[in-house]
Design a protein around this motif. Structure first.
Motif, PDB file in Angstrom:
ATOM      1  N   LEU A 436      17.247 -24.700 -14.812  1.00 57.14           N
ATOM      2  CA  LEU A 436      17.958 -25.590 -13.890  1.00 57.14           C
ATOM      3  C   LEU A 436      17.292 -26.958 -13.742  1.00 57.14           C
ATOM      4  CD1 LEU A 436      18.610 -22.850 -11.213  1.00 57.14           C
ATOM      5  CD2 LEU A 436      20.414 -24.043 -12.471  1.00 57.14           C
ATOM      6  N   ASP A 437      16.126 -27.132 -14.379  1.00 55.21           N
ATOM      7  CA  ASP A 437      15.353 -28.369 -14.204  1.00 55.21           C
ATOM      8  C   ASP A 437      14.992 -28.596 -12.739  1.00 55.21           C
ATOM      9  OD1 ASP A 437      15.023 -29.123 -16.791  1.00 55.21           O
ATOM     10  OD2 ASP A 437      16.686 -30.532 -16.848  1.00 55.21           O
ATOM     11  N   LEU A 438      14.638 -27.505 -12.058  1.00 58.60           N
ATOM     12  CA  LEU A 438      14.180 -27.575 -10.679  1.00 58.60           C
ATOM     13  C   LEU A 438      12.748 -27.068 -10.604  1.00 58.60           C
ATOM     14  CD1 LEU A 438      17.233 -25.993  -8.784  1.00 58.60           C
ATOM     15  CD2 LEU A 438      16.605 -28.412  -8.805  1.00 58.60           C
ATOM     16  N   SER A 439      12.013 -27.519  -9.599  1.00 57.13           N
ATOM     17  CA  SER A 439      10.711 -26.909  -9.369  1.00 57.13           C
ATOM     18  C   SER A 439      10.934 -25.515  -8.796  1.00 57.13           C
ATOM     19  CB  SER A 439       9.876 -27.742  -8.395  1.00 57.13           C
ATOM     20  OG  SER A 439      10.390 -27.648  -7.078  1.00 57.13           O
ATOM     21  N   TYR A 440       9.924 -24.667  -8.968  1.00 61.16           N
ATOM     22  CA  TYR A 440      10.042 -23.298  -8.453  1.00 61.16           C
ATOM     23  C   TYR A 440      10.279 -23.313  -6.948  1.00 61.16           C
ATOM     24  CZ  TYR A 440       8.801 -18.408  -7.566  1.00 61.16           C
ATOM     25  OH  TYR A 440       8.814 -17.091  -7.181  1.00 61.16           O
ATOM     26  N   ARG A 441       9.558 -24.178  -6.232  1.00 62.56           N
ATOM     27  CA  ARG A 441       9.703 -24.227  -4.776  1.00 62.56           C
ATOM     28  C   ARG A 441      11.096 -24.694  -4.372  1.00 62.56           C
ATOM     29  NH1 ARG A 441       4.434 -25.863  -5.636  1.00 62.56           N
ATOM     30  NH2 ARG A 441       4.991 -28.059  -5.798  1.00 62.56           N
ATOM     31  N   ALA A 442      11.620 -25.711  -5.078  1.00 63.50           N
ATOM     32  CA  ALA A 442      12.973 -26.199  -4.757  1.00 63.50           C
ATOM     33  C   ALA A 442      14.010 -25.107  -4.975  1.00 63.50           C
ATOM     34  CB  ALA A 442      13.306 -27.424  -5.599  1.00 63.50           C
ATOM     35  N   LEU A 443      13.834 -24.320  -6.035  1.00 61.59           N
ATOM     36  CA  LEU A 443      14.782 -23.235  -6.297  1.00 61.59           C
ATOM     37  C   LEU A 443      14.747 -22.196  -5.181  1.00 61.59           C
ATOM     38  CD1 LEU A 443      16.823 -21.759  -8.065  1.00 61.59           C
ATOM     39  CD2 LEU A 443      14.908 -20.722  -9.297  1.00 61.59           C
TER      40      LEU A 443
END
Length: 454
Positions: A436-443
């Motif tokens: 998703l091209d997201l950081s783990y925390r953002a996800l």
């Protein structure tokens, strides 16, 4: 198909030959094991029918010697003295199957057809592997496009030098594989140590990278090496380096410039000999201009850049990669799925592959598990590939006025994509964040906000 019959009984030998010739098989015969070995070497049959009890060299000895000499035919043992022990011994020596005499013609022909089908599937898998005309470097790297070949050439050229390398490209394009290629080609004796900077909680990241001493914080009950020290004389790979918080960017810059680190809670610095490679899916140059990433650290990391193009920019590789993964997972899972039908392959090529090669590999593994026959059909593909427009397929003209909110539709799309990524990765949130091209925390925050925890 060529069948060699080895039988000391002339009448039976003739009967079996006529039966097989009547089914359009190419048949040769031998009267004993020694003559059979000579004929097999000369004629190279596909299948060998060999009697167990023969003068001189018996059938079991024949199988053992034939296999030891590198014979490739499938051997079926014929015996009037069959027993479970004889069958087990014959198969243990390399025979494909056995049949008890006397046998009905239909029973023998059934055995031959089973052997023939098995050989056909084996040939198809070999053909599939041969058809994948790709350039392989460092095990898992497969490329046929000029963009990927150039990335490999550049990686191999820089490998022997201690230069810091920044590997860029979307998630799933193979950045860690390129990093491993650089390390393995570098000649450095130490370990390759990868770390995903976005997958480690911020409060633990400094200790993870630089280590800590006993008593430096609550829970620090013993001294602990950091990843820099683990990678001493080797390579440290900082994946998703753009996720590093600002305070750690400063400490990383010092470690790169001075070649030394300081454990959490320690006053003395320690020298380390570490080759550093970094990777990101983000535009760090733009983030330096906006102030979100330190410019001095960016320039230190970006001494040499290796860029990996997304899969959608190299569509000719989709069939090559798909067939490679199909052969790999068919063998690994012990099934005989050997091809994609044209409609299924057309859909794979039409799909945009936002998760790149990693997503393609996951999809192929899924269809290998779910396909019943030997060919993948379009029905076996995920709905997101069969209907690639998915949630956004509805035309604007068909929407009512209260459905035209960009914000609402964007939220729907984001929720759909997160749900899809979690499905593709079987719930693995780290891999889903990469897709998703997201950081783990953002996800994690978005999973909670959208109620996708279940």
């Amino acid at each position: 198909m060529k069948i060699l019959v080895i039988e000391d009984d002339a009448g039976l030998r003739r009967t079996v030959s006529l039966l097989l010739e009547g089914e359009d098989y190419d048949v040769a015969t031998a009267a004993n094991g020694k003559a059979g070995l000579a004929k097999a070497e000369e004629w190279n049959p596909d299948v060998i029918l060999a009697d167990v009890r023969m003068p001189g060299m018996d059938g079991l000895e024949f199988v053992e010697k034939y296999m030891a000499d590198g014979g490739s035919a499938d051997v079926v043992i014929m015996t009037a003295y069959g027993s479970p022990d004889t069958a087990i011994e014959a198969i243990g020596k390399g025979a494909f199957d056995y049949i008890d005499k006397p046998f009905a013609p239909e029973a023998l022909l059934l055995r031959i057809r089973i052997v023939e089908e098995n050989r056909k599937k084996t040939r198809e898998i070999k053909r599939l592997r041969k058809e994948v005309r790709v350039e392989k470097r460092h095990g898992e790297i497969i490329s046929s496009s000029e963009g990927m070949r150039e990335a490999i050439r550049l990686a191999e050229r820089v490998a022997p030098h201690p230069t810091t390398v920044l590997i860029t490209g979307e998630s799933g394009t193979g950045k860690e594989l390129i990093a491993r290629l650089i390390h393995d080609s570098s000649g450095r004796p130490g370990a390759f140590v990868p770390v995903n900077c976005g997958a480690i909680p911020e409060n633990l990241l400094e200790s993870e990278l630089f280590g800590h001493v006993k008593g430096s914080f609550t829970g620090a009950t013993v001294d602990r090496l950091g990843l820099f020290e683990e990678a001493d004389r080797g390579t440290l790979f900082l994946d998703e380096v753009g996720e590093l918080p600002a305070q750690l960017q400063v400490k990383l810059l010092r470690a790169l410039q001075e070649g030394e680190i300081r454990r959490v809670g320690e006053s003395q610095s320690r020298k380390v000999d570490v080759r550093t490679l970094a990777a990101t899916a983000r535009d760090l140059e733009a983030e330096t201009q906006s102030g979100d990433f330190r410019a001095d650290l960016y320039y230190r990391l970006n001494v040499l850049r290796v860029h990996l193009p997304p899969l959608r920019h190299r569509p000719d590789e989709v069939p090559i990669l798909a067939r490679h993964f199909l052969a790999t997972y068919s063998e690994r899972l012990g099934v005989s799925v050997t091809a994609f039908d044209p409609a299924a392959m057309k859909m794979l090529q039409a799909y945009a592959w936002p998760g790149n090669v990693r997503e393609l590999e996951n999809v192929v593994e899924r269809v290998v598990v779910l396909t019943d026959g030997d060919k993948v059909t379009e029905a076996a593909l995920p709905a997101s590939i069969r209907e690639p427009n998915g949630i956004m397929a509805t035309s604007a003209e068909s929407l009512s006025s209260d459905e035209l909110s960009v914000k609402k539709r964007s939220v729907q799309l984001e929720k759909h994509l997160i749900s899809r990524a979690l499905t593709v990765t079987d719930g693995n949130r780290t891999r889903a964040a990469e897709l998703l091209d997201l950081s783990y925390r953002a996800l994690l925050y978005k999973i909670r906000d959208y109620g996708l925890d279940d």
